[in-house]
Design a protein around this motif. Sequence first.
Motif, short mmCIF file in Angstrom:
data_model
loop_
_atom_site.label_atom_id
_atom_site.label_comp_id
_atom_site.label_asym_id
_atom_site.label_seq_id
_atom_site.Cartn_x
_atom_site.Cartn_y
_atom_site.Cartn_z
N TYR A 121 32.40 -7.60 -34.53
CA TYR A 121 33.63 -7.11 -33.90
C TYR A 121 34.52 -8.29 -33.56
CZ TYR A 121 30.90 -2.83 -33.37
OH TYR A 121 30.13 -1.72 -33.60
N VAL A 122 35.75 -8.24 -34.07
CA VAL A 122 36.71 -9.31 -33.84
C VAL A 122 37.58 -8.95 -32.64
CG1 VAL A 122 38.55 -10.70 -34.85
CG2 VAL A 122 36.74 -9.76 -36.33
N LEU A 123 37.60 -9.80 -31.64
CA LEU A 123 38.47 -9.62 -30.49
C LEU A 123 39.82 -10.25 -30.83
CD1 LEU A 123 38.72 -8.70 -27.50
CD2 LEU A 123 38.02 -11.03 -26.85
N GLU A 124 40.86 -9.43 -30.77
CA GLU A 124 42.20 -9.90 -31.14
C GLU A 124 43.16 -9.74 -29.98
OE1 GLU A 124 42.10 -9.00 -35.94
OE2 GLU A 124 42.81 -7.41 -34.59
N GLU A 125 43.98 -10.76 -29.79
CA GLU A 125 45.02 -10.74 -28.76
C GLU A 125 46.37 -10.87 -29.45
OE1 GLU A 125 45.56 -12.80 -24.41
OE2 GLU A 125 45.23 -14.15 -26.12
N HIS A 126 47.22 -9.87 -29.26
CA HIS A 126 48.52 -9.83 -29.96
C HIS A 126 48.33 -9.97 -31.47
CE1 HIS A 126 50.82 -9.90 -26.24
NE2 HIS A 126 50.07 -10.91 -25.82
N GLY A 127 47.25 -9.36 -31.98
CA GLY A 127 47.02 -9.35 -33.42
C GLY A 127 46.35 -10.59 -33.96
N ALA A 128 46.07 -11.59 -33.13
CA ALA A 128 45.44 -12.83 -33.60
C ALA A 128 43.99 -12.87 -33.14
CB ALA A 128 46.19 -14.04 -33.07
N ALA A 129 43.09 -13.24 -34.04
CA ALA A 129 41.67 -13.32 -33.70
C ALA A 129 41.41 -14.47 -32.73
CB ALA A 129 40.84 -13.51 -34.96
N VAL A 130 40.71 -14.17 -31.65
CA VAL A 130 40.36 -15.21 -30.68
C VAL A 130 38.85 -15.41 -30.58
CG1 VAL A 130 42.48 -15.01 -29.33
CG2 VAL A 130 40.53 -13.53 -28.80
N ALA A 131 38.10 -14.36 -30.90
CA ALA A 131 36.64 -14.46 -30.85
C ALA A 131 36.05 -13.38 -31.74
CB ALA A 131 36.13 -14.30 -29.42
N VAL A 132 34.81 -13.59 -32.16
CA VAL A 132 34.13 -12.58 -32.95
C VAL A 132 32.70 -12.43 -32.45
CG1 VAL A 132 33.56 -14.28 -34.76
CG2 VAL A 132 33.47 -11.82 -35.28
N PHE A 133 32.32 -11.21 -32.15
CA PHE A 133 30.96 -10.90 -31.70
C PHE A 133 30.12 -10.65 -32.96
CE2 PHE A 133 33.92 -9.55 -28.39
CZ PHE A 133 33.45 -10.29 -27.30
N THR A 134 29.25 -11.59 -33.27
CA THR A 134 28.56 -11.57 -34.56
C THR A 134 27.13 -11.05 -34.49
OG1 THR A 134 27.96 -13.90 -34.23
CG2 THR A 134 29.95 -13.44 -35.52
N GLY A 135 26.64 -10.63 -33.32
CA GLY A 135 25.33 -9.99 -33.23
C GLY A 135 24.23 -10.80 -33.87
N GLY A 136 23.67 -10.28 -34.96
CA GLY A 136 22.61 -10.95 -35.70
C GLY A 136 23.08 -11.42 -37.07
N SER A 137 24.38 -11.59 -37.24
CA SER A 137 24.91 -12.07 -38.51
C SER A 137 25.03 -13.58 -38.46
CB SER A 137 26.25 -11.40 -38.81
OG SER A 137 26.75 -11.79 -40.07
N LEU A 138 26.20 -14.11 -38.18
CA LEU A 138 26.41 -15.56 -38.08
C LEU A 138 25.98 -16.03 -36.69
CD1 LEU A 138 27.52 -18.21 -39.25
CD2 LEU A 138 29.79 -17.51 -38.44
N LEU A 139 24.99 -16.92 -36.64
CA LEU A 139 24.50 -17.47 -35.38
C LEU A 139 24.90 -18.94 -35.30
CD1 LEU A 139 20.88 -15.93 -35.38
CD2 LEU A 139 23.06 -14.83 -34.81
N ILE A 140 24.48 -19.60 -34.23
CA ILE A 140 24.80 -21.01 -34.09
C ILE A 140 23.86 -21.82 -34.97
CG2 ILE A 140 24.99 -22.96 -32.50
CD1 ILE A 140 25.61 -21.01 -30.28
N GLY A 141 24.38 -22.33 -36.07
CA GLY A 141 23.59 -23.16 -36.97
C GLY A 141 22.66 -22.42 -37.90
N THR A 142 22.63 -21.10 -37.84
CA THR A 142 21.71 -20.33 -38.67
C THR A 142 22.25 -18.91 -38.82
OG1 THR A 142 19.37 -19.71 -38.94
CG2 THR A 142 20.26 -19.68 -36.70
N VAL A 143 21.41 -17.99 -39.24
CA VAL A 143 21.78 -16.58 -39.34
C VAL A 143 20.63 -15.73 -38.82
CG1 VAL A 143 23.30 -16.92 -41.35
CG2 VAL A 143 20.87 -16.37 -41.70
N GLY A 144 20.88 -14.45 -38.62
CA GLY A 144 19.82 -13.54 -38.22
C GLY A 144 18.86 -13.30 -39.37
N ARG A 145 17.60 -13.09 -39.06
CA ARG A 145 16.61 -12.89 -40.11
C ARG A 145 16.80 -11.53 -40.77
NH1 ARG A 145 11.02 -13.94 -37.38
NH2 ARG A 145 10.25 -13.31 -39.44
N PRO A 146 16.51 -11.43 -42.07
CA PRO A 146 16.76 -10.20 -42.82
C PRO A 146 15.52 -9.35 -43.07
CG PRO A 146 16.47 -11.99 -44.36
CD PRO A 146 16.23 -12.57 -42.98
N ASP A 147 14.41 -9.65 -42.42
CA ASP A 147 13.14 -9.03 -42.78
C ASP A 147 12.59 -8.08 -41.72
OD1 ASP A 147 12.77 -11.19 -41.02
OD2 ASP A 147 10.70 -11.48 -41.66
N LEU A 148 13.46 -7.56 -40.84
CA LEU A 148 12.98 -6.73 -39.74
C LEU A 148 13.14 -5.24 -39.99
CD1 LEU A 148 14.35 -8.80 -36.72
CD2 LEU A 148 12.12 -8.95 -37.83
#
Length: 462
Positions: A121-148
Amino acid sequence: MFFVDTIEVTGLGNRGYLAGGERTAVAVDPPRDVDRVIAAAARRDVRISHVVETHVHNDYVTGGPELARLTGAAYLVPAAARIAVGHTPVHDGDVMVLAAEDALTLRALATPGHTPHHTSYVLEEHGAAVAVFTGGSLLIGTVGRPDLVEPRLTADLARAQHASVHRLAAELPDETEVLPTHGFGSFCASGSADGTATTIGKEKAANAAFTRDADTFVADLLAGLDDVPAYYAHMGPANAAGPAPVDLTPPAVAGADEIAERLAAGEWVVDLRNRVAFADGHVAGSLNFEAEGQLATYLAWLIPWGKPVTLLAESPAELATAQRELVRVGVDRPAAAATGDPSAWVRRGETPASFPRATFAGLAAQRRTRDLVVLDVRRSSERAAGYVEGSLHIPLHTLHRRLAEVPAGEVWVHCAGGMRAAIAASLLDAAGRAVVAVDDAFAAAEQAGLTVRGCPGSEQRR
């Protein structure tokens, strides 16, 4: 002006979020103990208008349905997720108005990989992206595991994970803040990384999902997948069915006789005190899971699902914290509890049990003069990087089923730092074995003169 507050769930290595404007907010991937989210909204003096899930979680019980019920918020879940609880299905590209007065919106982006239906979910202010809630997709330095989800889908989901993070990078500016749910010690992450904050631009420069081509990334991701906590098998179904409201009222108080009866009946009695205090004195047969460690992860991983558990704690506050940790993974109501000192938990005429603790230097000294059983309870991936020569390897999460495999003799048990060794020592002690808990960092093993095999660049010595 927007805000984003982080709801830390440190014991599980996760985060939830509360984000919004002057009067309204959205809760993203809330933990099951929703009072924390409600309190955060009260501090901001905002109404929670939306509760969103990035995916059906496999590592914890969600608080989403309960939070939506208590606040009257819309409950948003990816459309392809199969859940029985009432919700508003979210499709790729859907836009939700969060705060019209602040020109804040939330835009859904399909990012399959961690699960087939995963949505960011992309948080947008006045139509411009300011943050994105990436859950288990893009993480810090890695990604969520795909085998669950399903073993037959793992390879395809790993490839989808690569494509999804590239979609995020293609559609969002480099300065967009990345706000993942997993990746702070969670077993839902496919790897670990340093840092607590990041952006799209920083990830493009350093994350293997961007620096490696798809084939290499997928091969490395699949090769590096670690063990999955056993309780994960129960989390998805619980979330799909709709979790019950949380009950954090104090459990019934157990006296020494009841504690003994529950142990005799084969129930688990769990001592939450720190490992030093436990080793010095505890109820014979009880197990040590430190309240300050990864209590929820390891207790839920080891305990036979549904088995009654009695909690022993140093204080009511320690007990209450443990209850909160455990409901997040579906261990809902302790059968009983007691607080105070172990001398009050044993029956009259009995004394608390104990076992010694030691360092790797102590192990090295004893091993020179007598035969010992050295038990390594780390995970296989840890052992592959180096192990004490002649040690037996039984990962902690399998030990309770494999106690008969531990040879006769005094058992010196170690892990990477001491916490898991304490759990293992308590299991062995409860089984009547003579045990010594090595409460030391594994890096000290070679320094103590023990031969460490399989550690690149290390000097092999005795």
